[in-house]
Design a protein around this motif. Structure first.
Motif, PDB file in Angstrom:
ATOM      1  N   LEU A 154      25.166  -1.925  53.342  1.00 15.02           N
ATOM      2  CA  LEU A 154      24.316  -2.169  54.503  1.00 15.02           C
ATOM      3  C   LEU A 154      22.891  -2.478  54.059  1.00 15.02           C
ATOM      4  O   LEU A 154      22.312  -1.777  53.228  1.00 15.02           O
ATOM      5  N   ASP A 155      22.329  -3.538  54.632  1.00 20.03           N
ATOM      6  CA  ASP A 155      20.973  -3.978  54.290  1.00 20.03           C
ATOM      7  C   ASP A 155      19.943  -2.998  54.821  1.00 20.03           C
ATOM      8  O   ASP A 155      20.131  -2.408  55.890  1.00 20.03           O
ATOM      9  N   PRO A 156      18.806  -2.882  54.132  1.00 21.96           N
ATOM     10  CA  PRO A 156      18.526  -3.486  52.830  1.00 21.96           C
ATOM     11  C   PRO A 156      18.724  -2.524  51.668  1.00 21.96           C
ATOM     12  O   PRO A 156      18.690  -2.958  50.505  1.00 21.96           O
ATOM     13  N   ASP A 157      18.929  -1.222  51.920  1.00 22.11           N
ATOM     14  CA  ASP A 157      18.813  -0.231  50.849  1.00 22.11           C
ATOM     15  C   ASP A 157      20.015  -0.176  49.913  1.00 22.11           C
ATOM     16  O   ASP A 157      19.849  -0.171  48.690  1.00 22.11           O
ATOM     17  N   GLU A 158      21.219  -0.121  50.470  1.00 23.20           N
ATOM     18  CA  GLU A 158      22.386   0.037  49.602  1.00 23.20           C
ATOM     19  C   GLU A 158      22.503  -1.081  48.568  1.00 23.20           C
ATOM     20  O   GLU A 158      22.762  -0.815  47.387  1.00 23.20           O
ATOM     21  N   PRO A 159      22.318  -2.354  48.959  1.00 20.86           N
ATOM     22  CA  PRO A 159      22.441  -3.406  47.941  1.00 20.86           C
ATOM     23  C   PRO A 159      21.396  -3.315  46.836  1.00 20.86           C
ATOM     24  O   PRO A 159      21.642  -3.789  45.718  1.00 20.86           O
ATOM     25  N   VAL A 160      20.228  -2.732  47.112  1.00 21.11           N
ATOM     26  CA  VAL A 160      19.202  -2.588  46.072  1.00 21.11           C
ATOM     27  C   VAL A 160      19.747  -1.769  44.905  1.00 21.11           C
ATOM     28  O   VAL A 160      19.611  -2.159  43.733  1.00 21.11           O
ATOM     29  N   TYR A 161      20.371  -0.634  45.207  1.00 22.33           N
ATOM     30  CA  TYR A 161      20.862   0.240  44.147  1.00 22.33           C
ATOM     31  C   TYR A 161      22.067  -0.373  43.442  1.00 22.33           C
ATOM     32  O   TYR A 161      22.201  -0.253  42.214  1.00 22.33           O
ATOM     33  N   ALA A 162      22.928  -1.033  44.194  1.00 22.44           N
ATOM     34  CA  ALA A 162      24.087  -1.675  43.569  1.00 22.44           C
ATOM     35  C   ALA A 162      23.658  -2.829  42.670  1.00 22.44           C
ATOM     36  O   ALA A 162      24.169  -2.983  41.554  1.00 22.44           O
ATOM     37  N   GLN A 163      22.727  -3.652  43.150  1.00 23.26           N
ATOM     38  CA  GLN A 163      22.278  -4.799  42.362  1.00 23.26           C
ATOM     39  C   GLN A 163      21.517  -4.362  41.116  1.00 23.26           C
ATOM     40  O   GLN A 163      21.691  -4.942  40.038  1.00 23.26           O
ATOM     41  N   THR A 164      20.691  -3.334  41.237  1.00 28.24           N
ATOM     42  CA  THR A 164      19.941  -2.850  40.073  1.00 28.24           C
ATOM     43  C   THR A 164      20.888  -2.280  39.021  1.00 28.24           C
ATOM     44  O   THR A 164      20.710  -2.515  37.816  1.00 28.24           O
ATOM     45  N   ALA A 165      21.891  -1.532  39.454  1.00 25.54           N
ATOM     46  CA  ALA A 165      22.881  -1.003  38.510  1.00 25.54           C
ATOM     47  C   ALA A 165      23.650  -2.140  37.846  1.00 25.54           C
ATOM     48  O   ALA A 165      23.933  -2.094  36.638  1.00 25.54           O
TER      49      ALA A 165
END
Length: 518
Positions: A31-42
């Motif tokens: 769910l935008d915007p927070d969850e993709p930040v952590y997945a993309q950074t990992a």
């Protein structure tokens, strides 16, 4: 009253917590915007092989320390890159947090109180919502809870080590808050002699040994850029200046707490009154520490000018322990029907207000929610009836069971009806899939800031950031080749009609559109 042996109690806690946290964990898009930040950074950690300096979109990212990125990267290696893997560390640590509360509640207040406290925490709305989300809050809450409960039990070195892990999860706030809580507790209980026993110097050195290597490495590689951005902006500036309009509301966390600790919110008033009466009793030290802990978190983040719903999550474990103690206290005194009558009336009111809010939201904004809202009303009605009957019969354990069962059913409805209906409007996954099928991989793509993390994760390419809708007009004027824009539909509709006619709709999904300018 039904009695269980210790193995049965532990089994109940594990099954309830694991079901709530892992049910349909990977069935929703990030769910935008927070969850993709952590997945993309990992993901970028794994791609670059650099586990020291977090990156997103190829640029260094100083927003958070690396703990959750490390956990997600490990989960990606174990399960493959997926929504389930991105959320797995939060879900696992949420279950572990419930087990912590069970174990320490049992040792401090007794087995029944520990069991009730664990069920209270597992079924609190905000706790299980964030336990099913790929964000840092559960990780911070787990380590902070471990640190403070270990302090309460006199296990100081493990408490300092857990504090170090919390600092690796969230930064300075993870030591400022626990230190303030411990100090306030020592002052309240006049336990100044305990300062000699808490191993302040050697324990602080242990905490630094755990937390400081990453910070020193970041300073070595990035210098003052890291210090100014991470410590300066993301900690000091965000505390002193609001990042969101809601940061100016002093009462922001009152409704958040009322809803976030639901359905157990209805016991908070009576619990607080009983704590005050028992503050000098046999468990007065423990009660005062837990109350100070919860209160300090609430006050600290209320004073912060930047406010987010998730910030007060660390107050839920002590609230769960206090609530579990209070309910057990009433059972021991056989004061159930008279004491719990008012909470059940409040519970009926809460159920009615929540269902009314869901009905209004579904009819006004998202009709696809209506079937789930109807089922939610049925679950709320059955739970309310069961709670009323349990209190009328003087069965407090049955009341706890009814509320726990009701929240289990609510999680099923939430994850099979409500969230799936709402998810397309909360994630760019669908529109990214449509666009990916026709994108040539060459033309420039400009993406709104809010949508960019999800777009980067699902498209596997970040695009350029759009800071405002006016930038679309500027880029259109300068375009010498085809370009794409990924924006919210309402922002596209705000463009002048002449400019809208120059843009071709390439993909549409709920409130997000992909536009092409030839």
């Amino acid at each position: 009253m039904m009695k269980w042996d210790r193995k049965a109690e532990l089994t109940i806690v594990v099954l309830v917590a694991a079901f709530i946290m892992f049910f349909q964990l990977g069935h929703l898009p990030l769910l935008d915007p927070d969850e993709p930040v952590y997945a993309q950074t990992a993901r970028e950690m794994l791609q670059t092989g650099d586990f020291i300096s977090p990156r997103i979109y190829g640029d260094f990212w100083y927003d958070k320390p690396p703990m959750y990125y490390w956990l997600v990267a490990g989960s990606f290696k174990l399960f493959g890159q997926s929504e389930f893997a991105a959320r797995f560390p939060s879900a696992l640590l949420a279950v572990c947090g419930v087990l912590l509360v069970y174990r320490f509640g049992k040792s401090i207040f007794g087995r029944r109180a520990g069991l009730i406290a664990a069920l209270v925490l597992a079924t609190s709305v905000e706790y299980f919502y964030l336990g099913k989300a790929a964000v840092t809050d559960i990780t911070l809450t787990f380590f902070m809870t471990a640190s403070l409960l270990l302090y309460l039990k006199g296990r100081y070195y493990p408490a300092y080590a857990a504090a170090g892990l919390a600092v690796l999860t969230k930064g300075p706030v993870a030591i400022v808050l626990p230190a303030a809580i411990v100090l306030a507790h020592l002052v309240w209980t006049r336990g100044f002699g305990e300062i000699k026993r808490i191993k302040l110097v050697s324990g602080t050195l242990l905490m630094l040994l755990v937390a400081s290597p990453w910070y020193l490495a970041m300073y070595h590689f990035h210098g003052m850029d890291f210090v100014d951005t991470f410590l300066g902006f993301h900690n000091v500036t965000r505390f002193l200046k609001p990042e969101h309009p809601s940061g100016t509301l002093w009462y922001y966390y009152i409704p958040v707490l009322l809803l976030g600790f639901f359905p157990w919110t209805v016991f908070l008033g009576q619990t607080g009154k009983r704590i005050w009466q028992e503050r000098k009793g046999l468990v007065g030290r423990e009660l005062s520490c837990l109350a100070i802990w919860a209160g300090a978190v609430f006050v600290f983040f209320s004073l912060s000018q930047t406010k987010l719903i998730s910030y007060i999550l660390p107050m839920y474990p002590p609230l769960a322990l206090l609530t579990g103690w209070y309910i057990d206290h009433c059972i021991s005194r056989e004061a159930v029907q008279g004491v719990f009558g008012k909470p059940v009336i409040l519970l009926l009111l809460f159920f009615g207000l929540l269902e009314g809010g869901l009905v209004w939201g579904a009819l006004e904004y998202l009709p696809a929610l209506v079937p789930g809202v109807v089922l939610t009303g049925l679950v709320f009605g059955l739970t309310a009836a069961g709670a009323w009957l349990a209190v009328k019969q003087g069965q407090a354990i049955r009341l706890v069971g009814v509320l726990t069962g009701g929240m289990l059913l609510f999680v099923v409805v939430l994850m099979t009806c409500l969230f799936p209906a709402a998810a397309p409007a909360l994630s760019v996954k669908d529109v990214a899939a449509d666009f990916k099928a026709q994108y040539d991989g060459q033309a420039p793509v400009y993406v709104e800031k809010f949508l960019r993390p999800g777009f980067a994760y699902y498209m596997e390419q970040p695009g350029e950031e759009l800071t405002s809708i006016n930038q679309v007009l500027a880029e259109m004027k300068n375009a010498s080749r085809p370009i794409y824009f990924v924006v919210k539909e309402k922002n596209y509709r705000s463009l002048p009609p002449a400019e809208q006619q120059q843009l071709q709709l390439v993909a549409v999904a709920d409130n997000v559109v992909v536009l092409r300018k030839e």
